[in-house]
Design a protein around this motif. Sequence first.
Motif, PDB file in Angstrom:
ATOM      1  N   TRP A 184      38.348  12.737  -7.108  1.00  0.00           N
ATOM      2  CA  TRP A 184      39.693  13.303  -7.275  1.00  0.00           C
ATOM      3  C   TRP A 184      40.654  12.593  -7.530  1.00  0.00           C
ATOM      4  CZ3 TRP A 184      37.075  12.603  -2.516  1.00  0.00           C
ATOM      5  CH2 TRP A 184      37.845  11.879  -1.329  1.00  0.00           C
ATOM      6  N   ALA A 185      40.569  11.055  -7.924  1.00  0.00           N
ATOM      7  CA  ALA A 185      41.468  10.478  -8.445  1.00  0.00           C
ATOM      8  C   ALA A 185      42.263  11.218  -9.668  1.00  0.00           C
ATOM      9  CB  ALA A 185      40.871   9.023  -8.749  1.00  0.00           C
ATOM     10  N   PRO A 186      41.333  11.525 -10.753  1.00  0.00           N
ATOM     11  CA  PRO A 186      42.086  12.133 -11.791  1.00  0.00           C
ATOM     12  C   PRO A 186      43.074  13.152 -11.302  1.00  0.00           C
ATOM     13  CG  PRO A 186      39.965  11.818 -12.245  1.00  0.00           C
ATOM     14  CD  PRO A 186      40.005  11.520 -10.827  1.00  0.00           C
ATOM     15  N   VAL A 187      42.855  13.964 -10.261  1.00  0.00           N
ATOM     16  CA  VAL A 187      43.699  15.156  -9.873  1.00  0.00           C
ATOM     17  C   VAL A 187      44.857  14.552  -9.364  1.00  0.00           C
ATOM     18  CG1 VAL A 187      43.863  17.036  -8.396  1.00  0.00           C
ATOM     19  CG2 VAL A 187      41.692  16.642  -9.397  1.00  0.00           C
ATOM     20  N   VAL A 188      44.676  13.413  -8.506  1.00  0.00           N
ATOM     21  CA  VAL A 188      45.933  12.946  -7.798  1.00  0.00           C
ATOM     22  C   VAL A 188      46.906  12.278  -9.053  1.00  0.00           C
ATOM     23  CG1 VAL A 188      46.932  11.086  -6.506  1.00  0.00           C
ATOM     24  CG2 VAL A 188      44.586  12.407  -5.835  1.00  0.00           C
ATOM     25  N   ASP A 189      46.392  11.753  -9.972  1.00  0.00           N
ATOM     26  CA  ASP A 189      47.068  11.270 -11.288  1.00  0.00           C
ATOM     27  C   ASP A 189      47.801  12.110 -12.104  1.00  0.00           C
ATOM     28  OD1 ASP A 189      47.679   8.689 -12.615  1.00  0.00           O
ATOM     29  OD2 ASP A 189      46.356   9.466 -14.217  1.00  0.00           O
ATOM     30  N   ARG A 190      47.204  13.408 -12.155  1.00  0.00           N
ATOM     31  CA  ARG A 190      47.572  14.384 -13.146  1.00  0.00           C
ATOM     32  C   ARG A 190      48.479  15.659 -12.463  1.00  0.00           C
ATOM     33  NH1 ARG A 190      45.558  13.488 -18.370  1.00  0.00           N
ATOM     34  NH2 ARG A 190      43.911  11.827 -18.197  1.00  0.00           N
ATOM     35  N   ASP A 242      45.049   5.941  -0.604  1.00  0.00           N
ATOM     36  CA  ASP A 242      44.601   4.577  -1.207  1.00  0.00           C
ATOM     37  C   ASP A 242      44.735   4.704  -2.666  1.00  0.00           C
ATOM     38  OD1 ASP A 242      44.147   3.717   1.315  1.00  0.00           O
ATOM     39  OD2 ASP A 242      41.800   3.854   1.065  1.00  0.00           O
ATOM     40  N   ILE A 243      44.309   5.916  -3.101  1.00  0.00           N
ATOM     41  CA  ILE A 243      44.221   6.144  -4.924  1.00  0.00           C
ATOM     42  C   ILE A 243      45.839   5.962  -5.229  1.00  0.00           C
ATOM     43  CG2 ILE A 243      44.268   7.782  -6.546  1.00  0.00           C
ATOM     44  CD1 ILE A 243      41.944   9.073  -4.854  1.00  0.00           C
ATOM     45  N   THR A 244      46.725   6.543  -4.458  1.00  0.00           N
ATOM     46  CA  THR A 244      48.333   6.600  -4.884  1.00  0.00           C
ATOM     47  C   THR A 244      48.929   5.270  -4.621  1.00  0.00           C
ATOM     48  OG1 THR A 244      48.269   9.019  -4.101  1.00  0.00           O
ATOM     49  CG2 THR A 244      50.191   7.897  -4.488  1.00  0.00           C
ATOM     50  N   ILE A 245      48.695   4.575  -3.394  1.00  0.00           N
ATOM     51  CA  ILE A 245      49.318   3.261  -3.286  1.00  0.00           C
ATOM     52  C   ILE A 245      48.791   2.327  -4.547  1.00  0.00           C
ATOM     53  CG2 ILE A 245      49.133   1.281  -1.854  1.00  0.00           C
ATOM     54  CD1 ILE A 245      49.309   3.040   0.465  1.00  0.00           C
ATOM     55  N   ASP A 246      47.437   2.415  -4.700  1.00  0.00           N
ATOM     56  CA  ASP A 246      47.124   1.605  -5.870  1.00  0.00           C
ATOM     57  C   ASP A 246      47.729   1.580  -7.284  1.00  0.00           C
ATOM     58  OD1 ASP A 246      45.234   0.359  -4.393  1.00  0.00           O
ATOM     59  OD2 ASP A 246      43.365   1.310  -4.826  1.00  0.00           O
ATOM     60  N   ALA A 247      47.987   2.938  -7.375  1.00  0.00           N
ATOM     61  CA  ALA A 247      48.756   3.345  -8.759  1.00  0.00           C
ATOM     62  C   ALA A 247      50.009   2.934  -8.563  1.00  0.00           C
ATOM     63  CB  ALA A 247      48.575   5.022  -8.980  1.00  0.00           C
ATOM     64  N   TYR A 248      50.772   3.269  -7.370  1.00  0.00           N
ATOM     65  CA  TYR A 248      51.965   2.789  -7.275  1.00  0.00           C
ATOM     66  C   TYR A 248      52.051   1.044  -7.552  1.00  0.00           C
ATOM     67  CZ  TYR A 248      56.485   1.430  -5.056  1.00  0.00           C
ATOM     68  OH  TYR A 248      57.861   1.058  -4.786  1.00  0.00           O
ATOM     69  N   ARG A 249      51.492   0.580  -6.653  1.00  0.00           N
ATOM     70  CA  ARG A 249      51.353  -0.897  -6.789  1.00  0.00           C
ATOM     71  C   ARG A 249      51.313  -1.856  -8.329  1.00  0.00           C
ATOM     72  NH1 ARG A 249      47.476  -4.392  -7.532  1.00  0.00           N
ATOM     73  NH2 ARG A 249      45.764  -2.628  -7.089  1.00  0.00           N
ATOM     74  N   ALA A 297      50.264   5.101 -16.835  1.00  0.00           N
ATOM     75  CA  ALA A 297      49.650   6.390 -16.984  1.00  0.00           C
ATOM     76  C   ALA A 297      50.132   6.798 -18.192  1.00  0.00           C
ATOM     77  CB  ALA A 297      50.437   7.294 -15.933  1.00  0.00           C
ATOM     78  N   ALA A 298      51.146   6.340 -19.073  1.00  0.00           N
ATOM     79  CA  ALA A 298      51.066   7.034 -20.360  1.00  0.00           C
ATOM     80  C   ALA A 298      50.154   6.276 -21.426  1.00  0.00           C
ATOM     81  CB  ALA A 298      52.664   6.782 -20.902  1.00  0.00           C
ATOM     82  N   ALA A 299      50.033   4.845 -21.055  1.00  0.00           N
ATOM     83  CA  ALA A 299      49.046   4.107 -21.804  1.00  0.00           C
ATOM     84  C   ALA A 299      47.646   4.657 -21.586  1.00  0.00           C
ATOM     85  CB  ALA A 299      49.126   2.589 -21.407  1.00  0.00           C
ATOM     86  N   SER A 300      47.306   4.929 -20.464  1.00  0.00           N
ATOM     87  CA  SER A 300      46.030   5.663 -20.103  1.00  0.00           C
ATOM     88  C   SER A 300      45.712   6.857 -20.879  1.00  0.00           C
ATOM     89  CB  SER A 300      46.057   5.665 -18.621  1.00  0.00           C
ATOM     90  OG  SER A 300      44.689   6.367 -18.229  1.00  0.00           O
TER      91      SER A 300
END
Length: 242
Positions: free
Chosen positions: A77-83, A141-148, A217-220
Motif C-alpha cells: 500500500w506504499a503507492p496508495v500512500v504516495d498518490r 514508516d512509509i510516510t516518514i521515509d518519503a518525508y526524510r 515524487a515528480a521525478a518518480s
Amino acid sequence: MTEDPARATAARSWREALLVYTRPRVFAMIWLGFSAGLPFLLIGPTLSGWQRDVGVERSVIGFFSWIGIIYSIKVLWAPVVDRVALPLLTRWLGKRRSWMLAAQLVIAAGLLGMAQVDAVADLALVAWFALLVAFGSATQDITIDAYRIEAMDPEFQGAMAAAYVLGYRIALLVAGAGAFYLAEGLSWEVAYGVMALLMAGGVITTLALREPDHAAAAASRALEARVEQALAELNLSGEARL
C-alpha cells in the motif's frame, strides 16, 4: 603562537558536522524516529510479556506474532500512500504530513484501545487493536521515509538518518523496559495508556513541520511514464512482428 591550519580546519569540520543536528528538520527526525519506534515492541515482545503475565496460552501468544507481518507487506500500500490525498487533511497539511498525522492518530487510538480492554477475556479485540497499531505504524514508516528524502538535500541525508535512528532506539527502550517498569509498578493498562499519550510527541512534531517539496515524487512519476512508454513501444513492436 600561530594556530595549526590543519587542526583549525578539523575543528571547524567537527563543529559544522555537529551544527547540522540543530537544523529544525534534522532535529525533528529524532521525534519522528521516536514515534516510529514506539509501536514496534508494543505489538511484539512487550505485548507477549503482558499476555504471559496474565496467563494467556502460549499458542495464542504465538498467533499474535503474525501481526508483525504487516511491516513486511507495507510495500503493497506504499503507492496508495504516495498518490492518494486524504480528505481535508491533505489540503491543510500537505501530502506527507497528512498521512503522517493520520497514521500517528491511528497508532495512538489502537494503543489506547488495547489499554481499555481485558487482555484475557477480550483477546479478539486486543488482536484487532494490535492490528490497527501495526497498520498505522507501517504507514507512518512509509510516510516518514518519503518525508526524510524530500525534506533535505542529499548532503544532509546522513544526519537525517542518524537522528531518526537515535529517536527510534530511545523509543525501543521506552516501549520495552519503560513499559515493563510501568506495568510492574502500576498496571499493563496504565503502561499502554502512557504509551498512547507519548505518541503526542510525533503528532506535535508533524504539526510543527513544514511540508517539503515533492521533487522526488515528480521525478518518480516522470520515470514511471518513461517506463510505461517503453513497454508500450515494445508491445507494439511485438504485435507488428506477429
